[in-house]
Scaffold this motif. Structure first.
Motif, mmCIF file in Angstrom:
data_model
loop_
_atom_site.group_PDB
_atom_site.id
_atom_site.type_symbol
_atom_site.label_atom_id
_atom_site.label_comp_id
_atom_site.label_asym_id
_atom_site.label_seq_id
_atom_site.Cartn_x
_atom_site.Cartn_y
_atom_site.Cartn_z
ATOM 1 N N ILE A 83 20.921 -7.419 -53.895
ATOM 2 C CA ILE A 83 20.091 -6.341 -53.337
ATOM 3 C C ILE A 83 18.778 -6.087 -54.097
ATOM 4 N N PRO A 84 17.914 -7.110 -54.172
ATOM 5 C CA PRO A 84 16.687 -6.918 -54.958
ATOM 6 C C PRO A 84 15.864 -5.720 -54.509
ATOM 7 N N THR B 34 10.285 -10.956 -52.361
ATOM 8 C CA THR B 34 11.232 -10.019 -52.952
ATOM 9 C C THR B 34 12.381 -10.756 -53.630
ATOM 10 N N ARG B 35 12.241 -12.053 -53.731
ATOM 11 C CA ARG B 35 13.215 -12.911 -54.414
ATOM 12 C C ARG B 35 14.592 -12.902 -53.776
ATOM 13 N N MET B 36 14.671 -12.608 -52.496
ATOM 14 C CA MET B 36 15.980 -12.673 -51.832
ATOM 15 C C MET B 36 16.334 -14.126 -51.564
ATOM 16 N N ILE B 37 15.319 -14.945 -51.338
ATOM 17 C CA ILE B 37 15.537 -16.376 -51.158
ATOM 18 C C ILE B 37 14.587 -17.091 -52.116
ATOM 19 N N PRO B 38 15.117 -18.047 -52.908
ATOM 20 C CA PRO B 38 14.226 -18.737 -53.830
ATOM 21 C C PRO B 38 13.168 -19.547 -53.087
ATOM 22 N N ARG B 40 11.923 -22.449 -53.478
ATOM 23 C CA ARG B 40 12.184 -23.851 -53.164
ATOM 24 C C ARG B 40 13.019 -23.994 -51.885
ATOM 25 N N SER B 41 14.041 -23.150 -51.741
ATOM 26 C CA SER B 41 14.852 -23.205 -50.509
ATOM 27 C C SER B 41 13.977 -22.888 -49.301
ATOM 28 N N ASP B 164 23.387 -7.032 -47.685
ATOM 29 C CA ASP B 164 22.435 -7.861 -48.431
ATOM 30 C C ASP B 164 22.730 -9.345 -48.196
ATOM 31 N N ARG B 168 20.311 -12.034 -46.158
ATOM 32 C CA ARG B 168 19.826 -13.339 -46.647
ATOM 33 C C ARG B 168 20.096 -14.435 -45.627
ATOM 34 N N ILE B 172 17.271 -16.631 -43.555
ATOM 35 C CA ILE B 172 17.234 -18.096 -43.485
ATOM 36 C C ILE B 172 17.139 -18.548 -42.026
ATOM 37 N N TYR B 244 6.657 -6.172 -47.090
ATOM 38 C CA TYR B 244 8.007 -5.766 -47.422
ATOM 39 C C TYR B 244 8.199 -4.271 -47.384
ATOM 40 N N SER B 247 11.021 -2.823 -45.223
ATOM 41 C CA SER B 247 12.464 -2.981 -45.477
ATOM 42 C C SER B 247 12.889 -4.343 -44.945
ATOM 43 N N PRO B 248 13.833 -4.978 -45.658
ATOM 44 C CA PRO B 248 14.167 -6.369 -45.316
ATOM 45 C C PRO B 248 14.599 -6.559 -43.867
ATOM 46 N N ILE B 249 15.337 -5.588 -43.325
ATOM 47 C CA ILE B 249 15.857 -5.790 -41.968
ATOM 48 C C ILE B 249 14.734 -5.705 -40.935
ATOM 49 N N THR B 250 13.834 -4.760 -41.135
ATOM 50 C CA THR B 250 12.713 -4.701 -40.197
ATOM 51 C C THR B 250 11.814 -5.926 -40.361
#
Lengths: 224, 349
Positions: A83-84, B34-38, B40-41, B164, B168, B172, B244, B247-250
Motif C-alpha cells: 500500500i505505497p 507510486t512504486r506499486m509496479i516496478p 522494469r515490469s 492493494d 496492482r 497490470i 496520482y 487515488s490508485p483506483i480512479t
C-alpha cells in the motif's frame, strides 16, 4: 530477483492475508487493553485491589505484545512494499493508536503505584468517567477497522468517538468541581491528587479523539 | 532494402521513440510513479503490448490517416514524420500539452498544401471530429466506470491490503490493455505516413507471412519500445506524482477508459461487427491519447460531483486542437521547401 517479485503485490502468496490478521490482532489488543482498564478501575472502586493489580499486570503484557506487533507490521509494510499510497497514513494510525494503549497502561500503573483514596461521593463519577472513556476507545477501533474494509462507514463511528470524548470532558469537569467544592476532603494535596486521576482517565478519551481526527483525514483521502 | 530507405525511416523511428517516451508514460505513470509496479515490469509489459497492438491492429487507423493525404515519396514521408516529431518534442519542452495525432495531422496537411494535393475534407472532418468525441467519450466511459467500480467495492468490502493486491493486478491488466490500444491506434501516427512508400517487402517464414506493412508496424513498435526503455521512467515519475492525486483506483478507471477510447477507434473487428449488426461504428482513425485521458479525468471529476473539476484541463484540450496542428503544418511546409531546394530530394510526385 525476490524483491521485484514481491513488489508485484505478493500475488502468488497469502502474505497479505497474514498481514491482515496481524493488523486485526493489533486492534483486538487495543480493545483488550481498554477493557482491562474498564474492569480494573471498576474493581479498584469496589476496593477489590488484588483483582485490580492482576488486571494491571495483564495490561502490561498486552501493551508489550501490541508494541511488538506494531513494529512487525511497520517492518512488513515497508519491506514488502505494500500500500505505497496509504502506507504513511496507516503507520501514523498505528503509532497514534499506540499512544492510546500507552495512556491506558499508565492510568492503571498510576492507580497501582499511588493508590488514590477515592471518597464514596465521587466514586459514581469515576465509574461513569471510566465507562465513557472506554466507550470512546472501543468506538475508535470500530472506526479503524471500518477504515480498512468499509471506508464510507468511518464517519459514523468517528461521530460517536467525538460524542463520548465530549461526555468524558463533561464528567471530568463535574468531578473536579465536586472534589474542590467538597468539605469532606480536607487536604489540598488530596484534592490535587484526585484531580490528577480524573485528568489521567479522561486523557485516554482525548487520545482517542486525536486518533479520530487523523483518521477522518485519512478516510477522506481514501474515499474514491 | 536500401540504406536511404532506412535513413528516411529514421524520422518515423524518432516519432516512435517519442511515443514510447511520452504516451506510454500516461499508461503506467500512476503505477510506477507510486512504486506499486516496478519500472522494469511496466516497461516490458508496455513494449510487448504496444508492439502487439501495432502489428495486429495498427493498420486500420493508419488507413484512416492515409485518406487525409497519401504522402507519395519516402523523402516526403521523412519530412512529414520529422516535422510532427519535432513539434511534439518542442511543445513538450515548453510544457504545452501535445498529442502525436494532432501533430501528424497538421504535418500531413502541411504536405498537402506544399504539394498542391487536395485535403480530403471528409477524412479531415472525421479525424478532427474524433478530437472532440475522444475526450467526450473518455469522460462518459470514465463516468460510468467510476460508479461501477465504486458500487462493486462497496459491496465486496475488501480489506485495504487485499485491495492493494487487486489494484496492482488491475494496474497490470489496464496497463497491458492501454499499451495494446496505444499501439493499435497511435502507431499510425508513427509509421502511417510510410505505409504507401514502405521500403519493406512481404516475407514468409515457416509458413507465416508477414506483410511489408506489418514489418513497418513492428519496426515502429520496436522504436516505441526503445522510447519506453530509455526515457519514459522520468516522465512516469512526473505523471505519477501529478495524476496520482486521483487515488490508485480512479487512476485505473482513467487508464481503462482512455484505452477503451483508443481501442474503439482502432479495432477493425469491432467495426466489422457493428457494421454487420447495422449499428453505427467508430471510424478507424488515430485519436489523441492524452486528450482521451484528460476527458477521462474530467469524467471522474464529474462522477465525484464536479467539485474537483479542473477547467485548466479543458483549456489544454482547446490549445491542443489548434496550436499543435498549425505548428506542425507550418514546420512541415518550411522543411519540405528545404528538403526539395537545398537537399534536392523529391518530396512529392
Amino acid at each position: 530477483m525476490r524483491p521485484r517479485f514481491e513488489a508485484l503485490g505478493g500475488i502468488f502468496t497469502s502474505r497479505t492475508k497474514s498481514l491482515q490478521l496481524e493488523m486485526d490482532r493489533y486492534f483486538s489488543l487495543i480493545d483488550e487493553g481498554v477493557l482491562m482498564l474498564q474492569e480494573g478501575i471498576k474493581r479498584y472502586l469496589e476496593d477489590r485491589v488484588d483483582e485490580f493489580e492482576l488486571k494491571s499486570r495483564e495490561i502490561d503484557v498486552v501493551e508489550h505484545e501490541a508494541d511488538k506487533l506494531r513494529r512487525q507490521i511497520k517492518h512488513r509494510l515497508y519491506s514488502e512494499m505494500l500500500i505505497p499510497d496509504s502506507r504513511g497514513d496507516v503507520l501514523g494510525l498505528l503509532e497514534t493508536l499506540d499512544n492510546v494503549l500507552d495512556d491506558t497502561k499508565h492510568v492503571m500503573q498510576q492507580f497501582s503505584i499511588e493508590k488514590p483514596q477515592i471518597p464514596e461521593f465521587i466514586r459514581e463519577d469515576f465509574r461513569e468517567l471510566n465507562e465513557v472513556t472506554v466507550k470512546s476507545v472501543l468506538e475508535l477501533t470500530l472506526a479503524v477497522r471500518a477504515f480498512f474494509r468499509e471506508v464510507y462507514r468511518v464517519t459514523e463511528h468517528l461521530d460517536k468517538v467525538h460524542f463520548w470524548e465530549y461526555e468524558a470532558d463533561k464528567i471530568e469537569q463535574r468531578l473536579k468541581r465536586a472534589v474542590f467544592a467538597s468539605e469532606e476532603i480536607e487536604l489540598l494535596s488530596e484534592r490535587v491528587h484526585l484531580r490528577y486521576f480524573a485528568g489521567r482517565l479522561s486523557r485516554v478519551a482525548d487520545q482517542a479523539e486525536d486518533v479520530a481526527e487523523r483518521l477522518s483525514v485519512y478516510a477522506i483521502k481514501r474515499h474514491m | 532494402m536500401e540504406v536511404a530507405g532506412l535513413l528516411f525511416l529514421s524520422s518515423g523511428l524518432y516519432m516512435g521513440w517519442s511515443l514510447g517516451a511520452n504516451d506510454a508514460a500516461n499508461i503506467f505513470g500512476a503505477a510506477v510513479g507510486t512504486r506499486m509496479i516496478p519500472f522494469r515490469s511496466a516497461a516490458v509489459i508496455c513494449a510487448v503490448f504496444i508492439t502487439l497492438g501495432a502489428v495486429i491492429s495498427g493498420a486500420g487507423a493508419a488507413e484512416g490517416l492515409s485518406r487525409l493525404g497519401a504522402v507519395n515519396t519516402l523523402a516526403g514521408a521523412f519530412v512529414v514524420s520529422g516535422a510532427a516529431a519535432t513539434t511534439v518534442m518542442w511543445m513538450t519542452r515548453v510544457g504545452l500539452p501535445v498529442s502525436t495525432t494532432q501533430a501528424i495531422v497538421g504535418a500531413i496537411v502541411g504536405w498537402n498544401l506544399y504539394s498542391g494535393s487536395p485535403t480530403d475534407s471528409t477524412a479531415l472532418s472525421k479525424i478532427v471530429g474524433t478530437w472532440v468525441y475522444g475526450p467526450i467519450l473518455g469522460a462518459a466511459i470514465a463516468f460510468v466506470l467510476f460508479f461501477v467500480v465504486r458500487t462493486v467495492l462497496r459491496r465486496v468490502k475488501v480489506h485495504l491490503i487485499t485491495l492493494d493486491k487487486y489494484t496492482r493486478f488491475a494496474m497490470i491488466f489496464a496497463g497491458a490493455f492501454g499499451a495494446y490500444s496505444l499501439g493499435a491506434n497511435n502507431m499510425a501516427n508513427v509509421v502511417g505516413v510510410f505505409v504507401p512508400v514502405s521500403p519493406f517487402r512481404d516475407f514468409t517464414f515457416m509458413g507465416l507471412t508477414m506483410t511489408g506493412v506489418q514489418q513497418l508496424f513492428l519496426v515502429g513498435g520496436l522504436a516505441t519500445a526503445v522510447g519506453v526503455a530509455t526515457y519514459s521512467k522520468k516522465v512516469m515519475m512526473t505523471i505519477g506524482a501529478h495524476l496520482y492525486k486521483l487515488s490508485p483506483i480512479t487512476a485505473i478507471v482513467v487508464i481503462v477508459s482512455t484505452a477503451t477510447v483508443l481501442f474503439l477507434f482502432a479495432s477493425e473487428g469491432l467495426k466489422l461487427w457493428l457494421d454487420s449488426m447495422g449499428l453505427p461504428s467508430f471510424p478507424l482513425v488515430p485519436v489523441s491519447q492524452s486528450q482521451a485521458a484528460v476527458g477521462s479525468v474530467i469524467g471522474v471529476s464529474l462522477a465525484k460531483g464536479g467539485r474537483n473539476l479542473n477547467l485548466v484541463l479543458l483549456r489544454h484540450i482547446f490549445v491542443g486542437w489548434v496550436a499543435t496542428p498549425v505548428a506542425a503544418a507550418i514546420l512541415c511546409y518550411v522543411a519540405l521547401f528545404f528538403m526539395q531546394n537545398v537537399f534536392m530530394q523529391t518530396v512529392y510526385r
